[in-house]
Structures are given as structure tokens and as C-alpha cells.
Design a protein around this motif. Structure first.
Motif, short mmCIF file in Angstrom:
data_model
loop_
_atom_site.label_atom_id
_atom_site.label_comp_id
_atom_site.label_asym_id
_atom_site.label_seq_id
_atom_site.Cartn_x
_atom_site.Cartn_y
_atom_site.Cartn_z
N SER A 186 0.84 -1.21 0.00
CA SER A 186 0.00 0.00 0.00
C SER A 186 0.88 1.25 0.00
N GLY A 187 2.04 1.18 0.61
CA GLY A 187 2.97 2.33 0.60
C GLY A 187 2.50 3.52 1.41
N VAL A 188 1.55 3.30 2.31
CA VAL A 188 1.02 4.40 3.12
C VAL A 188 1.50 4.25 4.57
N TYR A 189 2.04 5.33 5.13
CA TYR A 189 2.66 5.24 6.45
C TYR A 189 2.24 6.36 7.38
N ARG A 190 2.20 6.02 8.67
CA ARG A 190 1.89 7.01 9.70
C ARG A 190 3.18 7.61 10.25
N THR A 191 3.02 8.59 11.14
CA THR A 191 4.18 9.38 11.59
C THR A 191 5.28 8.54 12.25
N THR A 192 4.92 7.45 12.97
CA THR A 192 5.96 6.69 13.66
C THR A 192 7.00 6.11 12.68
#
Ligand SMILES: C[S@@+](CC[C@H](N)C(=O)[O-])C[C@H]1O[C@@H](n2cnc3c(N)ncnc32)[C@H](O)[C@@H]1O
Length: 278
Positions: free
Chosen positions: A154-160
Motif C-alpha cells: 500500500s505504501g502508506v505510512y503514519r508518523t511513527t
């Protein structure tokens, strides 16, 4: 529901035999609570039933994968262990650019990539080196957890995931997306992800030979016998002169003498000799 020492050891040995991961006796309570939830989800009433399920049920193999998934750590983030990445970008990439100029093909494997941050970090470094325009560049990320592989794709990431990522890199290579920041398409195009167990030497052959393997913070959870199997497989997958990069707490000491040790200005990396046998 109690997990007896005997059952714990039997389940632990099955997981170890398939995936190399080793759980010492202190992990019994962790296994009890995490696999207890799996047991309930499967409608099973005891760890005896769970053990028979993974051993004899046609879906047992899939359940072992699920068990590994809930028992292991998938901790990762972009630009992890940056001193090693500086050596990779500043010294190894220019060396490979010179040495591989004849074939203009660069293959890199992130083995045990978890949710993909390592593979995308490598892709960003290769791209930003400016050395490989017009080359066939492929970065392959593999893991045993289908859940983390779906996140990688998906290549989608959160801040961590960005805890050590320079701001300029985020601006240049990521775009706002519902649920986080998404890796831009030019970087995504360099990366592919697939399911591969480091102990599955037969399947790993399908990958062909690669120029660099990042296998960081994966084998730290293996017992020695499994490390030896995995390292021998990694050696076989490297082209002559190819590099193996381990995590900063890991080394091949007492495990393999087949690799050369290369001193870069900031790090030590392993290399399959230019002229090697096998
Ligand atoms: C702590 S993460 C490391 C991620 C990344 N390499 C890094 O250093 O940030 C370890 C990963 O290894 C994977 N793993 C564990 N055993 C494996 C095996 N036998 N084959 C392939 N991957 C495995 C786990 O699923 C997990 O995602």
C-alpha cells in the motif's frame, strides 16, 4: 487457558523448524496470551486442540503463519541505522556503479522487510544517488507476514515510520494520503514485495542472484542452526562481489567464514568474495 511447558515446547519447536524463530522458556506466557486469542478465534477449547490443529489440520500451515505473525515483532521505520545507510549510499553504490557498468542492472533484496520502510529507503537512496538513471534497478522486499506485506504494497505510512526521516526526504518522496503519507510512484515503481521464508532455500532460488542483501534485525530472533541455514541461503543468492548488510547488533562471528569483511568509513559490511566457489 493454561499453556503447559510441554505443549509450549512442542508448538515452539514447530515454529522454530519452519521459520527459524526461537522462543526461550520465558516466552511461554507471551505465547499463552497471544495464541490464546488465536485459539478462541478458531473455536478451539485448549492448547492441546491448538497443537493438533497446527500439526494435522489441512489449514495448520496457514495457522502457523498466523501464530508467527502475532508472536513476532515487525518494528521498523524509514532510514533506520543511518550510519550504515550513509556507507551504502556514499561508498557501496558508487563502487557498484563502477563495477556493474557493463550490465547496467542493480538488484537489491530487503530480506525480512516488514512493512516496507527499509525497501523504500533503499529505493530513495538509489534514486537520489543519481548514478543509476537508465539502469534496470529492482528492489525486492520479502517477509513471512502477509499482513505487513499488504502494508508494504500500500505504501502508506503514519508518523511513527518517519521518526528518523529527514524533512526534505518526506517533502520530496511522499504525498499526503488518507491514513498517512504515501510513497511517490517513481519510488514505488522500483520496489516489489513477496512472501518468502528465509529458511526456504528452494523458493529463494526463484529470486535469482542479487547485488546487495539487507537482512537487518531478522536473524536476531533465530537460533544458531537456523541462522546457519539462512546465511548459507543468503550467500548463495549473492552475486560474486555482492554485499550483505546486517543490523548493528548482528555479526557473522562464529557463523560463517565465507564472507569478506569490508571496512567502510562508518561501518563494517560483509561481502561475497569477487572470486568465490559455488
Ligand atoms: C524487526 S523486523 C525488521 C524489519 C527491517 N528489516 C528493519 O530492520 O527495520 C523483522 C521481520 O522479520 C520477519 N521474519 C521473521 N522470520 C522470518 C523468516 N523466517 N523469513 C522471512 N522473514 C522473517 C518478521 O515477520 C518481521 O517482519
Amino acid at each position: 487457558m493454561r499453556l503447559s511447558v510441554e505443549r509450549f515446547r512442542l508448538i515452539r519447536d514447530i515454529i522454530n523448524g519452519r521459520y527459524g524463530i526461537w522462543f526461550s522458556d520465558e516466552h511461554r506466557y507471551l505465547m499463552e496470551s497471544r495464541l490464546g486469542e488465536r485459539m478462541v478465534q478458531l473455536g478451539l477449547e485448549s492448547f492441546d486442540d491448538y497443537y493438533y490443529f497446527i500439526k494435522y489440520n489441512p489449514d495448520g500451515e496457514t495457522e502457523i503463519e498466523e501464530a508467527v505473525d502475532v508472536l513476532t515483532t515487525n518494528e521498523t521505520y524509514f532510514f533506520r541505522e543511518d550510519y550504515q545507510l550513509r556507507a551504502f549510499a556514499g561508498e557501496l553504490l558508487p563502487e557498484m556503479h563502477r563495477r556493474l557498468a557493463g550490465r547496467r542492472k542493480l538488484m537489491i533484496w530487503s530480506a525480512g522487510c516488514s512493512s516496507g520502510e527499509e525497501a523504500y529507503t533503499i529505493a530513495i537512496l538509489v534514486k537520489n544517488s543519481g548514478l543509476f538513471e537508465g539502469w534496470d534497478v529492482r528492489i525486492f522486499g520479502s517477509d513471512v507476514s502477509k499482513r505487513v506485506l499488504a502494508r508494504a504494497r500500500s505504501g502508506v505510512y503514519r508518523t511513527t515510520s518517519f521518526r528518523t526521516t529527514p524533512e526534505g526526504i518526506i517533502k520530496r518522496h511522499f504525498s499526503e494520503h488518507s491514513g498517512g503519507m504515501r510513497v511517490n510512484d517513481d519510488i514505488r515503481a522500483l520496489c516489489n514485495f513477496g512472501h518468502l521464508n528465509l529458511l526456504d532455500a528452494d523458493k529463494s532460488v526463484l529470486l535469482g542472484r542479487v547485488d546487495v542483501i539487507f537482512c537487518r534485525n531478522v536473524m536476531i530472533y533465530f537460533d544458531k542452526r537456523s541462522k546457519l541455514r539462512a546465511i548459507s541461503m543468503l550467500y548463495d543468492r549473492l552475486n560474486n562481489g555482492g554485499y550483505l548488510l546486517l543490523g548493528h547488533t548482528e555479526s557473522l562471528l562464529n557463523l560463517s567464514t565465507a564472507f569478506e569483511l569490508v571496512h567502510t568509513s562508518e561501518d563494517l559490511v560483509y561481502r561475497r568474495p569477487e572470486v568465490s566457489h559455488g
